[in-house]
Design an enzyme around this catalytic site. Structure first.
Site, PDB file in Angstrom:
ATOM      1  CG  HIS A  72       1.085   6.759   2.335  1.00 15.98           C
ATOM      2  ND1 HIS A  72       0.696   7.964   2.328  1.00 15.98           N
ATOM      3  CD2 HIS A  72       2.195   6.490   2.742  1.00 15.98           C
ATOM      4  CE1 HIS A  72       1.635   8.485   3.087  1.00 15.98           C
ATOM      5  NE2 HIS A  72       2.642   7.659   3.253  1.00 15.98           N
ATOM      6  NE  ARG A 118      -4.653   5.219   5.677  1.00 11.53           N
ATOM      7  CZ  ARG A 118      -5.764   5.174   7.193  1.00 11.53           C
ATOM      8  NH1 ARG A 118      -6.905   5.805   7.038  1.00 11.53           N
ATOM      9  NH2 ARG A 118      -5.241   4.390   7.743  1.00 11.53           N
ATOM     10  CD  GLU A 165       7.504   2.233   5.572  1.00 16.56           C
ATOM     11  OE1 GLU A 165       8.413   3.237   5.991  1.00 16.56           O
ATOM     12  OE2 GLU A 165       6.972   2.340   4.814  1.00 16.56           O
ATOM     13  CG  ASP A 203      -2.465   6.037  -3.972  1.00 10.57           C
ATOM     14  OD1 ASP A 203      -1.345   5.561  -3.369  1.00 10.57           O
ATOM     15  OD2 ASP A 203      -3.550   6.074  -3.534  1.00 10.57           O
ATOM     16  CG  ASN A 219       0.424   3.688  -1.651  1.00 12.86           C
ATOM     17  OD1 ASN A 219      -0.831   3.808  -1.313  1.00 12.86           O
ATOM     18  ND2 ASN A 219       1.245   4.517  -1.814  1.00 12.86           N
ATOM     19  NE  ARG A 232      13.807  -3.666   9.822  1.00 11.98           N
ATOM     20  CZ  ARG A 232      12.819  -3.064   9.442  1.00 11.98           C
ATOM     21  NH1 ARG A 232      12.078  -3.408   8.263  1.00 11.98           N
ATOM     22  NH2 ARG A 232      12.406  -1.651   9.688  1.00 11.98           N
ATOM     23  CG  ASP A 289       6.964   0.790   0.994  1.00 11.66           C
ATOM     24  OD1 ASP A 289       7.812   1.118   1.591  1.00 11.66           O
ATOM     25  OD2 ASP A 289       6.480   1.375  -0.138  1.00 11.66           O
ATOM     26  NE  ARG A 339       9.466  -2.043   4.858  1.00 11.37           N
ATOM     27  CZ  ARG A 339       9.318  -0.935   4.168  1.00 11.37           C
ATOM     28  NH1 ARG A 339       9.223  -1.015   2.906  1.00 11.37           N
ATOM     29  NH2 ARG A 339       9.745   0.048   4.669  1.00 11.37           N
TER      30      ARG A 339
END
Ligand code: 5J7
Ligand code: CA
Length: 512
Positions: free
Chosen positions: A216, A173, A248, A182, A115, A352, A212, A210
């Site tokens: 966003h 976002r 996530e 960003d 991100n 997990r 992250d 995974r």
């Protein structure tokens, strides 16, 4: 032809939900901040023999090195480039670890931070984990390379340039998350660089990611990145295997972004599971264990086949992130083991297991001033390796929850009962519960303040079973409590509320 296309589309859209675990294994362990060399030996000496299906590793890419506070854990969530060096080790060590884990059937899942890059006030110079030059003020990351044009400038409409409201999807976002630069993931160039990084990891053998901070990123941008990903390496995986994707997204309700936007592309973290299970096991908010009867979708969680679940994660175990004070961690070991036992016995989601390090907690007005602390390290900042004590526990501040007997044995329980129905529920209307998984496993938990004395239908074939919570079955002998199941599949349970671990679990492989 049309039908074939439809079938292909169907297969594709669910392919990224499959963790591709080997030998009927079912759980992932997050070896948070571990060094690659330590993970390699852990796969060989512990994870494979004990039936762990995969390991989640900390971000392997180059990251900023911070000095205030000193090398916090979150510096690994501030990329500088996609070179593969970090305090966990070099590219060679990473590649060697992935090979060795794959060779013993343990998958590797990479924590992918796409991100953003480092914080806007990250400065300039070579204070990065591989020593690459960068200039955060000019948004210049020559080792990727990314420059000014690859970031979401102009798109973000807040005066600070940061996310100010979690009710506005455009801010969430397109603006900076706590000032992190960003990335403009709508640009094909940026998507290409990110996919190149992920493909390099796929090609050296990782089984998935995974993802992250997905809240966003626009789902369509993520989808475009995923579409560029290679199939898994045919050296270890069946041909046409798609990478396992778990995203996530922290959604406890009350915000503009919901987990369901992400279901089609991969699994999604179910943070309600962690927050609620902590609340129930602590018996806060008038919750009772008996209410767990319809745990899962019955609690308004996402569909089981979309969910990635956990009791705690690296973020909410230190009071950051979702769930707050209710989240159970190794600091509350007795309740933690009970919650882990419940999670691993229950059929909902892909599970997990967290594996942590200790830090010096320092509470002031309810906040832990030391929640930033990085892993156990030497004075030069390098991460300590994980020493194993004669009793199989870990030393030097590494907690190794995954090596606690109760947790390790419940990971095996989940493998043994995999695919079996949720069955034979019992509760006392309070905090004593029991349930089974078809005719292969049964668990009884006493979280009341008095003894449990019950005769229950276990669903299991007659025989003597070894309780895998109080001990182990080794060479046909049981070092813990024994349980006699009669021809009517019933067994008599006694669990004192003062037991070290007030729960019992047996399964078909613990039959003596
Ligand atoms: C984002 C969310 O949408 C959310 O709901 C949440 O609970 C946390 C975050 C969040 O994600 C991050 C991802 C990264 O890759 C890197 C990051 O730095 C973050 C991050 O900072 C972050 O939010 C922090 O924690 C929240 C509970 C606070 O509400 C946020 O303000 C933010 O807190 C900031 O933490 C402090 O304001 C700032 O002063 C401090 O320097 C910074 C330290 O960084 C982190 O705590 C990193 C957290 C992190 C969380 C993750 O879920 C994750 O996967 C990785 C890192
Ligand atoms: Ca973004």
């Amino acid at each position: 032809m049309k039908l074939l296309g439809l079938v292909a589309l169907f297969a594709l859209s669910f392919a990224q939900h499959d963790p591709h675990m080997k030998h009927g294994r079912t759980s992932i362990v997050h070896l948070f901040e571990w060094r690659w060399a330590d993970i390699a030996v852990e796969c060989e000496r512990y994870l494979a023999p004990n039936g762990f299906g995969g390991v989640q590793i900390s971000p392997p890419c180059e990251n900023i090195v911070l000095t205030n506070p000193w090398q916090p854990w979150w510096q690994r969530y501030q990329p500088i480039s996609y070179n593969l060096c970090s305090r966990s080790g070099t590219e060679e060590e990473l590649s060697d670890m992935i090979t060795r884990c794959n060779d013993v059937g343990v998958n590797v899942y990479v924590d992918a931070v796409i991100n953003h890059m480092c914080g806007a006030s990250g400065g300039k110079g070579h204070h990065s984990s591989c020593g690459s030059y960068f200039n955060a003020e000019n948004k210049d990351f020559p080792s990727v390379p990314y420059s000014y044009w690859d970031f979401n400038e102009g798109k973000c409409k807040t005066s600070s340039g940061d996310i100010e409201s979690y009710q506005d999807i455009f801010q969430i976002r397109d603006c900076r998350l706590v000032s992190l630069l960003d990335l403009a993931l709508e640009k094909d160039y940026v998507r290409g660089k990110v996919a190149q990084y992920m493909n390099k990891l796929i090609d050296i053998g990782v089984a998935g990611f995974r993802m992250d901070a997905c809240k966003h990123m626009w789902p369509a941008d993520l989808s475009a990145v995923y579409d560029k990903l290679h199939n898994l390496s045919s050296k270890w995986f069946p041909s046409d295997s798609r990478p396992f994707i778990y995203q996530e997204v922290i959604d406890l309700g009350g915000e503009a972004i919901q987990v369901k936007e992400y279901y089609d592309m991969g699994r999604v973290t179910e943070f309600k599971y962690s927050a609620k299970l902590g609340t129930v096991v602590r018996r806060w908010e008038k919750e009772k264990m008996s209410y767990l009867k319809n745990w899962g979708e019955g609690w308004a969680f996402m569909p089981s086949d979309k969910a990635l679940v956990f009791v705690d994660n690296h973020d909410n175990q230190r009071g950051h992130g979702a769930g707050g004070a209710s989240v159970l961690t190794f600091w509350d070991a007795r309740l933690y083991k009970m919650a882990m036992g419940f999670m691993l016995a229950h059929p909902y989601g892909v599970t997990r297991v967290m594996s942590s390090y200790r830090w010096d907690r320092l509470f002031q007005n309810g906040k832990d001033l030391n929640d930033w602390m990085g892993p156990p390290s030497h004075s030069n900042g390098s991460t300590k390796s994980v020493p194993i004590n004669p009793d199989t526990t870990c030393g030097d501040g590494w907690v190794c929850e995954h090596r606690w007997r109760q947790i390790r044995n419940m990971v095996k329980f989940r493998n043994v009962v995999n695919g079996q129905p949720y069955s034979n529920w019992w509760d006392n209307g309070n905090n004593q519960i029991a349930f089974g998984r078809g005719d292969r496993g049964f668990i009884v938990i006493n979280n009341d303040d008095w003894d449990l004395n019950e005769t229950l239908n276990t669903g299991l074939p007659a025989g003597i079973y070894c309780d895998v919570i109080s001990g182990d079955k080794l060479n046909g002998q049981c070092s813990g409590k024994q349980l006699k199941v009669g021809g009517d599949r019933r067994a008599q349970f006694h669990i004192s509320n003062t037991d070290e671990d007030p729960f019992i679990a047996v399964h078909i492989d613990s039959k003596l």
